[in-house]
Design a protein around this motif. Structure first.
Motif, PDB file in Angstrom:
ATOM      1  N   SER A 141       0.865  -1.181   0.000  1.00  0.00           N
ATOM      2  CA  SER A 141       0.000   0.000   0.000  1.00  0.00           C
ATOM      3  C   SER A 141       0.898   1.226   0.000  1.00  0.00           C
ATOM      4  O   SER A 141       2.064   1.157   0.405  1.00  0.00           O
ATOM      5  N   ASP A 142       0.352   2.364  -0.440  1.00  0.00           N
ATOM      6  CA  ASP A 142       1.108   3.619  -0.370  1.00  0.00           C
ATOM      7  C   ASP A 142       0.952   4.299   0.987  1.00  0.00           C
ATOM      8  O   ASP A 142       1.632   5.294   1.258  1.00  0.00           O
ATOM      9  N   GLU A 143       0.056   3.797   1.826  1.00  0.00           N
ATOM     10  CA  GLU A 143      -0.120   4.331   3.177  1.00  0.00           C
ATOM     11  C   GLU A 143       0.803   3.569   4.124  1.00  0.00           C
ATOM     12  O   GLU A 143       0.517   2.430   4.501  1.00  0.00           O
ATOM     13  N   LEU A 144       1.915   4.207   4.516  1.00  0.00           N
ATOM     14  CA  LEU A 144       2.922   3.544   5.329  1.00  0.00           C
ATOM     15  C   LEU A 144       2.909   4.070   6.759  1.00  0.00           C
ATOM     16  O   LEU A 144       2.616   5.235   7.002  1.00  0.00           O
ATOM     17  N   PHE A 145       3.265   3.188   7.703  1.00  0.00           N
ATOM     18  CA  PHE A 145       3.287   3.562   9.111  1.00  0.00           C
ATOM     19  C   PHE A 145       4.595   3.213   9.805  1.00  0.00           C
ATOM     20  O   PHE A 145       4.970   3.870  10.771  1.00  0.00           O
ATOM     21  N   ALA A 146       5.274   2.176   9.355  1.00  0.00           N
ATOM     22  CA  ALA A 146       6.480   1.719  10.058  1.00  0.00           C
ATOM     23  C   ALA A 146       7.475   1.146   9.072  1.00  0.00           C
ATOM     24  O   ALA A 146       7.096   0.621   8.013  1.00  0.00           O
ATOM     25  N   ILE A 147       8.755   1.251   9.426  1.00  0.00           N
ATOM     26  CA  ILE A 147       9.807   0.678   8.604  1.00  0.00           C
ATOM     27  C   ILE A 147      10.928   0.188   9.516  1.00  0.00           C
ATOM     28  O   ILE A 147      11.270   0.845  10.503  1.00  0.00           O
ATOM     29  N   ALA A 148      11.456  -1.000   9.217  1.00  0.00           N
ATOM     30  CA  ALA A 148      12.533  -1.594  10.020  1.00  0.00           C
ATOM     31  C   ALA A 148      13.425  -2.412   9.101  1.00  0.00           C
ATOM     32  O   ALA A 148      13.031  -2.779   7.987  1.00  0.00           O
ATOM     33  N   GLY A 149      14.624  -2.710   9.557  1.00  0.00           N
ATOM     34  CA  GLY A 149      15.538  -3.546   8.806  1.00  0.00           C
ATOM     35  C   GLY A 149      15.813  -4.838   9.546  1.00  0.00           C
ATOM     36  O   GLY A 149      15.583  -4.935  10.757  1.00  0.00           O
ATOM     37  N   ASP A 150      16.290  -5.853   8.836  1.00  0.00           N
ATOM     38  CA  ASP A 150      16.656  -7.094   9.494  1.00  0.00           C
ATOM     39  C   ASP A 150      18.140  -7.371   9.300  1.00  0.00           C
ATOM     40  O   ASP A 150      18.858  -6.610   8.642  1.00  0.00           O
ATOM     41  N   ALA A 151      18.617  -8.462   9.882  1.00  0.00           N
ATOM     42  CA  ALA A 151      20.042  -8.783   9.860  1.00  0.00           C
ATOM     43  C   ALA A 151      20.559  -9.074   8.456  1.00  0.00           C
ATOM     44  O   ALA A 151      21.752  -8.942   8.186  1.00  0.00           O
ATOM     45  N   SER A 152      19.687  -9.459   7.535  1.00  0.00           N
ATOM     46  CA  SER A 152      20.099  -9.774   6.169  1.00  0.00           C
ATOM     47  C   SER A 152      20.206  -8.537   5.289  1.00  0.00           C
ATOM     48  O   SER A 152      20.692  -8.616   4.158  1.00  0.00           O
ATOM     49  N   GLY A 153      19.712  -7.399   5.795  1.00  0.00           N
ATOM     50  CA  GLY A 153      19.731  -6.172   5.011  1.00  0.00           C
ATOM     51  C   GLY A 153      18.419  -5.844   4.343  1.00  0.00           C
ATOM     52  O   GLY A 153      18.291  -4.800   3.696  1.00  0.00           O
ATOM     53  N   ALA A 154      17.429  -6.719   4.481  1.00  0.00           N
ATOM     54  CA  ALA A 154      16.113  -6.460   3.890  1.00  0.00           C
ATOM     55  C   ALA A 154      15.359  -5.413   4.712  1.00  0.00           C
ATOM     56  O   ALA A 154      15.622  -5.228   5.906  1.00  0.00           O
ATOM     57  N   LEU A 155      14.420  -4.744   4.059  1.00  0.00           N
ATOM     58  CA  LEU A 155      13.558  -3.775   4.726  1.00  0.00           C
ATOM     59  C   LEU A 155      12.185  -4.396   4.949  1.00  0.00           C
ATOM     60  O   LEU A 155      11.683  -5.157   4.112  1.00  0.00           O
ATOM     61  N   GLY A 200      15.870 -13.903  14.961  1.00  0.00           N
ATOM     62  CA  GLY A 200      15.536 -13.675  13.562  1.00  0.00           C
ATOM     63  C   GLY A 200      14.057 -13.647  13.263  1.00  0.00           C
ATOM     64  O   GLY A 200      13.664 -13.431  12.115  1.00  0.00           O
ATOM     65  N   SER A 201      13.231 -13.853  14.273  1.00  0.00           N
ATOM     66  CA  SER A 201      11.782 -13.773  14.064  1.00  0.00           C
ATOM     67  C   SER A 201      11.370 -12.317  13.880  1.00  0.00           C
ATOM     68  O   SER A 201      11.929 -11.419  14.505  1.00  0.00           O
ATOM     69  N   ILE A 202      10.364 -12.102  13.035  1.00  0.00           N
ATOM     70  CA  ILE A 202       9.818 -10.773  12.812  1.00  0.00           C
ATOM     71  C   ILE A 202       8.502 -10.654  13.574  1.00  0.00           C
ATOM     72  O   ILE A 202       7.567 -11.434  13.357  1.00  0.00           O
ATOM     73  N   TRP A 203       8.440  -9.677  14.463  1.00  0.00           N
ATOM     74  CA  TRP A 203       7.235  -9.423  15.253  1.00  0.00           C
ATOM     75  C   TRP A 203       6.501  -8.240  14.648  1.00  0.00           C
ATOM     76  O   TRP A 203       7.112  -7.216  14.304  1.00  0.00           O
ATOM     77  N   VAL A 204       5.189  -8.376  14.524  1.00  0.00           N
ATOM     78  CA  VAL A 204       4.382  -7.380  13.825  1.00  0.00           C
ATOM     79  C   VAL A 204       3.202  -6.968  14.698  1.00  0.00           C
ATOM     80  O   VAL A 204       2.431  -7.814  15.160  1.00  0.00           O
ATOM     81  N   GLY A 210      -3.928  -7.143  17.159  1.00  0.00           N
ATOM     82  CA  GLY A 210      -2.977  -7.806  18.026  1.00  0.00           C
ATOM     83  C   GLY A 210      -1.576  -7.925  17.461  1.00  0.00           C
ATOM     84  O   GLY A 210      -1.133  -7.147  16.615  1.00  0.00           O
ATOM     85  N   LEU A 211      -0.872  -8.950  17.943  1.00  0.00           N
ATOM     86  CA  LEU A 211       0.543  -9.183  17.671  1.00  0.00           C
ATOM     87  C   LEU A 211       0.714 -10.452  16.856  1.00  0.00           C
ATOM     88  O   LEU A 211       0.035 -11.453  17.090  1.00  0.00           O
ATOM     89  N   SER A 212       1.628 -10.423  15.889  1.00  0.00           N
ATOM     90  CA  SER A 212       1.943 -11.611  15.080  1.00  0.00           C
ATOM     91  C   SER A 212       3.442 -11.847  15.089  1.00  0.00           C
ATOM     92  O   SER A 212       4.231 -10.909  15.137  1.00  0.00           O
ATOM     93  N   ARG A 213       3.826 -13.120  15.029  1.00  0.00           N
ATOM     94  CA  ARG A 213       5.238 -13.487  14.909  1.00  0.00           C
ATOM     95  C   ARG A 213       5.427 -14.292  13.637  1.00  0.00           C
ATOM     96  O   ARG A 213       4.792 -15.325  13.448  1.00  0.00           O
ATOM     97  N   LEU A 214       6.297 -13.797  12.752  1.00  0.00           N
ATOM     98  CA  LEU A 214       6.556 -14.487  11.491  1.00  0.00           C
ATOM     99  C   LEU A 214       7.672 -15.498  11.656  1.00  0.00           C
ATOM    100  O   LEU A 214       8.774 -15.168  12.081  1.00  0.00           O
ATOM    101  N   ASP A 215       7.380 -16.744  11.295  1.00  0.00           N
ATOM    102  CA  ASP A 215       8.392 -17.786  11.213  1.00  0.00           C
ATOM    103  C   ASP A 215       9.008 -17.679   9.830  1.00  0.00           C
ATOM    104  O   ASP A 215       8.358 -17.992   8.820  1.00  0.00           O
ATOM    105  N   ARG A 216      10.274 -17.236   9.764  1.00  0.00           N
ATOM    106  CA  ARG A 216      10.899 -16.980   8.471  1.00  0.00           C
ATOM    107  C   ARG A 216      11.062 -18.272   7.660  1.00  0.00           C
ATOM    108  O   ARG A 216      11.118 -18.225   6.430  1.00  0.00           O
TER     109      ARG A 216
END
Length: 362
Positions: A141-155, A200-204, A210-216
């Motif tokens: 979407s073009d409506e953005l609220f948050a941005i973060a990076g991970d250990a691999s360099g991805a956004l 390395g888990s991504i928490w959203v 609520g809260l979600s945890r992504l299993d990469r």
């Protein structure tokens, strides 16, 4: 709304009424003033986010209406990157909700409704990444609220259309969305907070979901939801801040207090405002979380200012007031404690008597 500590130890706090610098004793405020000379003030006082550039030491500031601002801590000069409707090479929007500086020193800006922008701090060149309904590899979407990076360099981009993982070199994205028919999908599409933990888990964090945890490894999500009937569930369905501290404790800021996750049990301990307790949160609407170089946890709230907590106070484990018939202290006011020769800790409280804590059992 946001915090960061610079290389000299100053804590910078982004608020709806300017940027504040805290030296441990007093605050200095930076605001927009119409009568000031160009370069001497912020372009807008509504500050969503602040980050320090690791190479130059400059601060990069996201504002709501003033674009992205670069502040030189050496010269005290502000330089604004603004939107110019007659120049496609400028910022896509002056309304910026978050920013992130990657390992290459590139600044990424999440705009309110015009997608993701990439700013080269050396040349000032700006590139745009927009949602395209016909392109599944564009951001959600073009409506953005948050941005973060991970250990691999991805956004990782939090949008109103789900969670997007962006490859910085190409701008191509993979988007995760909520599927009502799939309990292993993202809990909600209105993403407000993102955090990668030490495993390395991504928490959203999502709005009202609520809260979600992504299993990469599997690409599936584990959900942690608010249940009004369960005092150990997430305290509210809107999550605005997530932080794993130096002790690998996961903190979750919601619209009804701060939550500490017990990962083994999948339950939460809640920390909320109690008017009768001067050491409780000053406001339950938690907007930001940050841990400084001294391990102090800072909690930014909507209407209660800043709160801080020192994890050294939990050096032998956390024993809080008893709730809902559970074991615990009968009073939160601890006046003394001592260890005996069997390793037990004796705690004296104000109004709650004497308690004994068996640390082996804890």
């Amino acid at each position: 709304l946001s915090m960061t500590q610079d290389s000299e130890g100053f804590l910078w706090i982004a608020t709806e009424d300017g940027l504040n610098r805290f030296d441990g004793h007093s605050f200095v405020s930076f605001r927009h003033r119409r009568d000031a000379k160009p370069g001497k003030v912020l372009s807008n006082s509504y500050v969503f986010a602040v980050e320090q550039h690791p190479a130059s030491g400059d601060l990069w500031i996201a504002t709501d209406g003033g674009g992205v601002v670069r502040y030189s801590t050496r010269s005290g000069i502000f330089r604004a990157f603004r939107h110019d409707p007659n120049n496609a090479g400028t910022l896509a929007s002056d309304h910026v909700r978050d920013l992130y500086i990657d390992a290459r020193g590139i600044v990424w800006a999440a705009t309110r409704d015009q997608g993701l922008d990439r700013i080269d701090p050396t040349s000032g060149a700006v590139a745009h990444f927009r949602h395209d309904a016909g392109d599944p590899q564009s951001i959600g979407s073009d409506e953005l609220f948050a941005i973060a990076g991970d250990a691999s360099g991805a956004l990782w981009i939090g949008t109103n259309g789900g969670l997007s993982r962006v490859v910085p070199q190409t701008g191509r994205a993979e988007t995760y969305t909520h599927n009502p028919q799939d309990p292993r999908s993202l809990a909600g599409n209105r993403v407000r907070a993102i955090h990668e933990d030490s495993s390395g888990s991504i928490w959203v964090g999502s709005e009202r979901a609520g809260l979600s945890r992504l299993d990469r490894g599997t690409g599936s999500f584990e959900r942690f939801l608010h249940d009004p009937a369960d005092s150990t569930s997430l305290s509210h369905a809107t999550v605005r801040a997530i932080l794993e501290d130096s002790g690998r404790r996961l903190w979750v800021g919601t619209s009804r207090g701060l939550n500490l996750l017990d990962r083994d049990a999948g339950t939460f301990t809640r920390y909320q405002r109690d008017p009768a307790d001067p050491f409780s949160l000053t406001d339950d609407h938690v907007y930001s979380l940050y841990q400084d170089a001294g391990d102090v946890l800072w909690v930014g709230t909507r209407a209660g200012g800043l709160n801080k907590w020192n994890p050294r106070s939990w050096s032998f484990g956390h024993v809080g007031p008893a709730t809902d018939g559970q074991e615990g202290l009968r009073s939160p006011m601890v006046t003394s404690f001592a260890e005996d020769n069997l390793g037990r800790v004796w705690i004296g409280t104000l109004g709650g008597g004497l308690h004994r804590v068996d640390r082996v059992a804890c």
